[in-house]
Each structure stands twice: as C-alpha cells, then as structure tokens.
Design a protein around this motif. Structure first.
Motif: not given
Length: 342
Positions: A41-53
């Motif tokens: 089980t995982w949630t989208v909130e666990e994915v950090d997209l900050a560096s992608d920007v």
C-alpha cells in the motif's frame, strides 16, 4: 437466461453466475494475491515532486516534448484499464477470491490515476495544457491509436451478459490477455522505460519514485491475470487452440507497432540514449517475455538494449526498500524479480 445449478466440485472459473461463498475456498492462490496486494500500500502524498519542478527547467525542447506526450498518455491510460476491470473482468471471473483481488486492483488503479493527475498539475501549470493532455486520446494520433486498440478489445466482450459458449470464453480470454500482456505489460512498460531513462540521467526523481510503486502494482496485476489464464487453460484446455494462440501473437505484434508509433512521436530524430530503434528492440524483448509467459513461441528474439532498465531491477528497487520499507511495505514476504518483466 437461467443457468442450471452445477455442483460445487464441477464449477469452473468462467462459468456464468455470481459465486459468493469463500468457504470452501476453491482458488486460494487468488486470495493470496489479494493478501499480498494489501501489504503493498502507498499513497500519492508520499511522492515528493519538488525536485522535479527544478529539473523541468533543465530539459531541452525535445525532452519536454517527450515528457509532455508521456504524461498525456498517463492521463487516461489507467482509467481505460479500470473501465475494463469493472465492465469485463469483475463481471465474468466467477470466484469470490478473485473478485477480492480485482476490488483491490481497482483501488490501485485509482491511486495511479491520482498520481498522474498530480503529475499533470505539477508539470503543466497552465490549465489549457492540462486540458489538452486529458484530450490526448482524441487529439494526439499516437495516443489515439493505442486507445483505439484498447477499446476494440473492450468492445469484443462488453455486451456479453455471460460466457455461455466456447466462442464467448475465447473472446474473454483475448480481452484478459490484451490488458495483461499488451496494455499493462507492454504499453505501460514502454512508458516506464522513458521514466527510468530520465532517472538514469539524474532527472525527475519524484516521477521515478512514484513509478517504482506503480511498476510494482502493475507487475502484480499481470501476475494475477496470467494466473487466471493458467487456471482457465487447466479447467478448459479445449479453449486454447492454434487459432487462439495465433490471435494472441498477432495481438502482441499489433501492440508493438502501436507503441512504436508512440515512440516515434516521443523520440523524433533521437535523444541521447533513447531513440526509436532502441525502443523497438526493447518492446520486442518485452513482447517475447509476455509470449513466453503464456507458453507461446517467442516472436522476435530481441534483447533489452537499455542498461538502465537492468539496473532498475537491482539498484532502484534496493534503494526504494531501504528508503520506504516501513511506510510503503507492510511485512512483505518473498522476493521481487524484474528479469521476466524487462
């Protein structure tokens, strides 16, 4: 149409009806698939997209084009799978254990859709660009062709109320194999290769992290679907004949060509380490893996040209478990092998 009562010991997986009783359990392996999925089980909130920007600003025009096309495909790909799951698979796989797993799979597809929605909101801040991405199945030819391939196999069985004849059951098997081997097992795996190509160059780590988790889900979806095929072949061996085998091979050939057209759109004249010729070789390798899993002769004999995909099976997953073992995995047992998938 009323279906005659069949003794429990004579019931088969694709027999019409709606079996409700989990005891005695006829297909315990399907129940284990459900239990293992719950651990995963995982949630989208666990994915950090900050560096992608910050990484987006580093991309060339060609790389931005590739990424835009990729997220446009992601925007609706899992929604198509979800529709088929509800309209076809849940309807006709007559096993409460299997339906438990399919219910869990539907949840996972919803998480994937949320993840891709979050990607679009992050990567495409302009509302018009986002709207265009969601309309890709109508407006972008390379994505439209893949969507039409999916819809054609949905339409083959969508109006069947029950699988009364051998012909109906063959049509269902082709639909199941299409979504497992061609869509989740080829279209999505082609998309994963672009993600890990970026990752191999130190770009878009957030996208790669979320894709690791999607990848694991999709591997389990395929494994379940292929086990359903194995079960049906064991219960009704006369359904699988030379004609059906030829249809499966032809289906995968068509899927490779559709995905290759998508690759031409994404890669153009080629990018460092990613071009149409290499993607063709990769797709052929993956297609051969799917055929081999179904007990069919391989079609292409191609090898995986992407070293970063081999690395993905060793380094990326190891790092992932070291980082997320407590939050993402809950007492996962056994091992994960990427050899057959790539």
């Amino acid at each position: 149409m009323t279906t005659p009562s069949v003794p429990a010991e004579e019931k088969r997986l694709l027999d019409p009806g709606f079996e409700l009783t989990l005891r005695p359990m006829r297909y315990p392996d399907f129940y284990e698939h459900y239990r293992n999925a719950i651990k995963n089980t995982w949630t989208v909130e666990e994915v950090d997209l900050a560096s992608d920007v910050a990484d987006l600003a580093k991309l060339t025009a060609e790389e931005r084009h590739l990424l835009g096309r990729l997220v446009a495909f992601f925007a609706t790909g899992d929604s198509i799978v979800s529709n088929n799951l509800v309209l076809t698979l849940y309807k006709h796989i007559n096993s409460p254990e299997a339906r438990l797993y399919l219910s869990r799979q539907l949840f996972e597809e919803a998480v994937h859709v949320q993840f891709y929605l979050t990607l679009l909101d992050t990567y495409l801040p302009d509302p018009e660009d986002r709207n265009a991405a969601f309309a890709a199945v109508e407006n972008i030819p390379s994505i439209r062709e893949k969507a039409q391939f999916c819809f054609r196999w949905i339409n083959e069985v969508e109006k069947l109320d029950s699988l009364q004849t051998k012909a109906d059951r063959r049509r269902f098997l082709l639909n199941l194999i299409c979504f497992a081997a061609c869509i989740e097992g080829l279209f999505f795996y082609g998309a994963f290769a672009y993600v890990y190509w970026f990752r191999s160059r130190g770009l878009l780590h957030g996208l790669a992290t979320g894709t690791n988790w999607v990848f694991r889900d999709e591997s389990m979806h395929m494994d379940f679907a292929f086990q359903v095929v194995d079960t049906v072949r064991e219960e009704e061996p006369d359904l699988w004949d030379d004609e059906l085998a030829a249809q499966v091979t032809g289906m995968l050939e068509e899927a490779v060509e559709a995905e290759l057209q998508f690759a031409r759109d994404l890669c153009g004249d080629g990018l460092p380490g990613m071009n149409t010729d290499s993607m063709r070789q990769y797709l052929e390798c993956v297609a051969d893996q799917r055929l081999a899993r179904l007990g069919l002769p391989i079609r292409y004999g191609s090898e995986n040209p992407f070293g970063f995909m081999e690395l993905q099976g060793v380094q990326e997953l190891t790092n992932f478990f070291e980082r997320r073992v407590s939050a993402y995995q809950v007492a996962v047992e056994g091992t994960v092998s990427f050899d057959d998938d790539f």
